[in-house]
Design an enzyme around this catalytic site. Structure first.
Site, PDB file in Angstrom:
ATOM      1  CB  CYS A  49      45.951  -1.014 -41.978  1.00 44.19           C
ATOM      2  SG  CYS A  49      45.281  -2.141 -43.209  1.00 44.19           S
ATOM      3  CG  ASP A  57      44.771  -2.617 -46.808  1.00 42.99           C
ATOM      4  OD1 ASP A  57      45.165  -3.612 -46.171  1.00 42.99           O
ATOM      5  OD2 ASP A  57      43.597  -2.187 -46.727  1.00 42.99           O
ATOM      6  NE  ARG A  87      37.074  -4.345 -38.136  1.00 41.32           N
ATOM      7  CZ  ARG A  87      38.393  -4.580 -38.267  1.00 41.32           C
ATOM      8  NH1 ARG A  87      38.829  -5.791 -38.510  1.00 41.32           N
ATOM      9  NH2 ARG A  87      39.257  -3.585 -38.170  1.00 41.32           N
ATOM     10  NE  ARG A 101      43.578   0.986 -35.165  1.00 44.27           N
ATOM     11  CZ  ARG A 101      42.851  -0.003 -35.713  1.00 44.27           C
ATOM     12  NH1 ARG A 101      43.421  -0.847 -36.536  1.00 44.27           N
ATOM     13  NH2 ARG A 101      41.552  -0.106 -35.462  1.00 44.27           N
ATOM     14  CD  GLN A 157      45.330   1.027 -39.572  1.00 44.19           C
ATOM     15  OE1 GLN A 157      44.733   0.096 -39.065  1.00 44.19           O
ATOM     16  NE2 GLN A 157      46.589   1.291 -39.275  1.00 44.19           N
TER      17      GLN A 157
HETATM   18  N1  NVA Z   1      41.196  -3.257 -46.363  1.00 38.13           N
HETATM   19  C1  NVA Z   1      41.279  -4.266 -45.319  1.00 38.13           C
HETATM   20  C2  NVA Z   1      41.703  -3.641 -44.026  1.00 38.13           C
HETATM   21  C3  NVA Z   1      41.834  -4.619 -42.875  1.00 38.13           C
HETATM   22  C4  NVA Z   1      42.200  -3.946 -41.586  1.00 38.13           C
HETATM   23  C5  NVA Z   1      39.933  -4.963 -45.181  1.00 38.13           C
HETATM   24  O1  NVA Z   1      38.910  -4.280 -45.227  1.00 38.13           O
HETATM   25  O2  NVA Z   1      39.903  -6.182 -45.038  1.00 38.13           O
HETATM   26  N1   CP Z   2      44.302  -2.868 -39.072  1.00 40.70           N
HETATM   27  C1   CP Z   2      43.248  -3.470 -38.498  1.00 40.70           C
HETATM   28  O1   CP Z   2      42.160  -2.911 -38.403  1.00 40.70           O
HETATM   29  O2   CP Z   2      43.484  -4.724 -38.030  1.00 40.70           O
HETATM   30  P1   CP Z   2      42.400  -5.775 -37.496  1.00 40.70           P
HETATM   31  O3   CP Z   2      41.585  -6.220 -38.684  1.00 40.70           O
HETATM   32  O4   CP Z   2      43.234  -6.885 -36.927  1.00 40.70           O
HETATM   33  O5   CP Z   2      41.540  -5.118 -36.468  1.00 40.70           O
END
Ligand code: NVA
Ligand code: CP
Length: 299
Positions: free
Chosen positions: A258, A218, A103, A286, A133
């Site tokens: 999400c 979102d 990530r 998930r 997701q």
């Molecule tokens: N669009 C959001 C999704 C979090 C799971 C982000 O990137 O912070």
């Molecule tokens: N939806 C999602 O990816 O949540 P987290 O940021 O908590 O992993």
């Protein structure tokens, strides 16, 4: 060459359909306590350069259920935080683990990990895509309403990483995606170009939601965009998924997000906590969809 999962387009339509069906089956097998531990002794390294609740817990639990192990790595306590290049980190981890989840901020950084790794690399969210997701969202739709092909989906809000993965899903699974994004916040043109005529781009939330089978939103400011939050709140104010907006969708429409969510911003409390909402099942999936993904990549 190992198979990666950096975007949904790393799967063919047939592979995605099969993976979603397997996720549904694995959920039943787990609930009935007959899930086979298909990855004994296998290890997943999880690099988190941004915060996470769902992604971390679901991948770690998935590996435990499959008989394997997951290792949480953050930049603050690995050498990544002291400048070790992603390529070197990927090469070293590939000597020791069976799969790497990343990530991170820039999608290019994820691609650098993947190019150097000798094991499958999974995108656990980048600034451009969040394919894991979509596995959970599409599993949830399949379980609740059946096949999504030919259905109408409305995306209301930011043309962000999750929205980009919805565009890929629309092209792969054959649903119509109606976008309502504020001017200046549309998805990347390069992603829209891959939409194969499945995406209607617009700025009008009531028009996008009218007749929808699924309504999705979102956060208005994603991780890394905290400094833009005030400016975004102003631009996105007309784009809240309220009960009134949701009332334009089909009576049996689902609402997904999400998470994490901001009640009173992108969604009203009566929608996310109301009868259309399937956000808890979505979050729970998930776990199951990523088990199916791990089995697909490592099995
Ligand atoms: N669009 C959001 C999704 C979090 C799971 C982000 O990137 O912070
Ligand atoms: N939806 C999602 O990816 O949540 P987290 O940021 O908590 O992993």
């Amino acid at each position: 060459m190992p198979r990666n999962f950096l975007t949904l387009e790393d799967l063919s339509a047939n592979e995605l359909h099969a993976l979603l069906r397997r996720a549904v089956a694995m959920k039943s097998e787990w609930r009935e306590r007959r899930l086979r531990a298909s990855l004994p002794g296998r290890t997943l390294a999880m690099i988190f350069e941004k915060s996470s609740t769902r992604t971390r817990v679901s991948f770690e639990t998935a590996m435990a259920h499959l008989g394997g192990h997951a290792i949480f790595l953050s930049p603050t306590d690995t050498q990544l935080g002291r400048g070790e290049p992603p390529e070197d980190t990927a090469r070293v981890l590939s000597q020791m683990v069976d799969c790497i989840m990343v990530r991170t901020h820039a999608h290019e950084r994820l691609e650098r990990f993947a190019r150097a790794a000798g094991v499958p690399v999974i995108n656990g969210l980048s600034d451009m895509h969040h394919p894991c997701q979509l596995l959970a969202d599409m599993q949830t739709y399949l379980e609740q309403r059946g096949e999504i092909s030919g259905r109408r989906v409305a995306w209301v809000g930011d043309g962000n990483n999750v929205c980009n993965s919805y565009i890929h899903a629309a092209a792969l699974l054959g649903f119509d995606l109606h976008l309502a994004c504020p001017p200046g916040y549309l998805p990347e043109p390069s992603v829209l170009a891959a939409a194969r005529g499945r995406v209607v781009v617009g700025h009008d939330a009531p028009a996008a939601v009218s007749g929808a089978d699924l309504v999705v939103t979102d956060v208005w400011a994603s991780m890394g965009q905290e400094e833009e939050a005030a400016q975004r709140r102003a631009a996105f104010a007309p784009y809240q998924v309220s009960a009134e907006l949701m009332g334009r969708a089909r009576p049996d429409a689902l609402f997904m997000h999400c998470l994490p969510a901001h009640r009173g911003e992108e969604v009203s409390a009566d929608v996310i906590d109301g009868t259309h909402s399937v956000v808890w099942a979505e979050a729970g999936n998930r776990l199951h969809s990523q088990k199916a993904l791990l089995e697909f990549l490592l099995g």
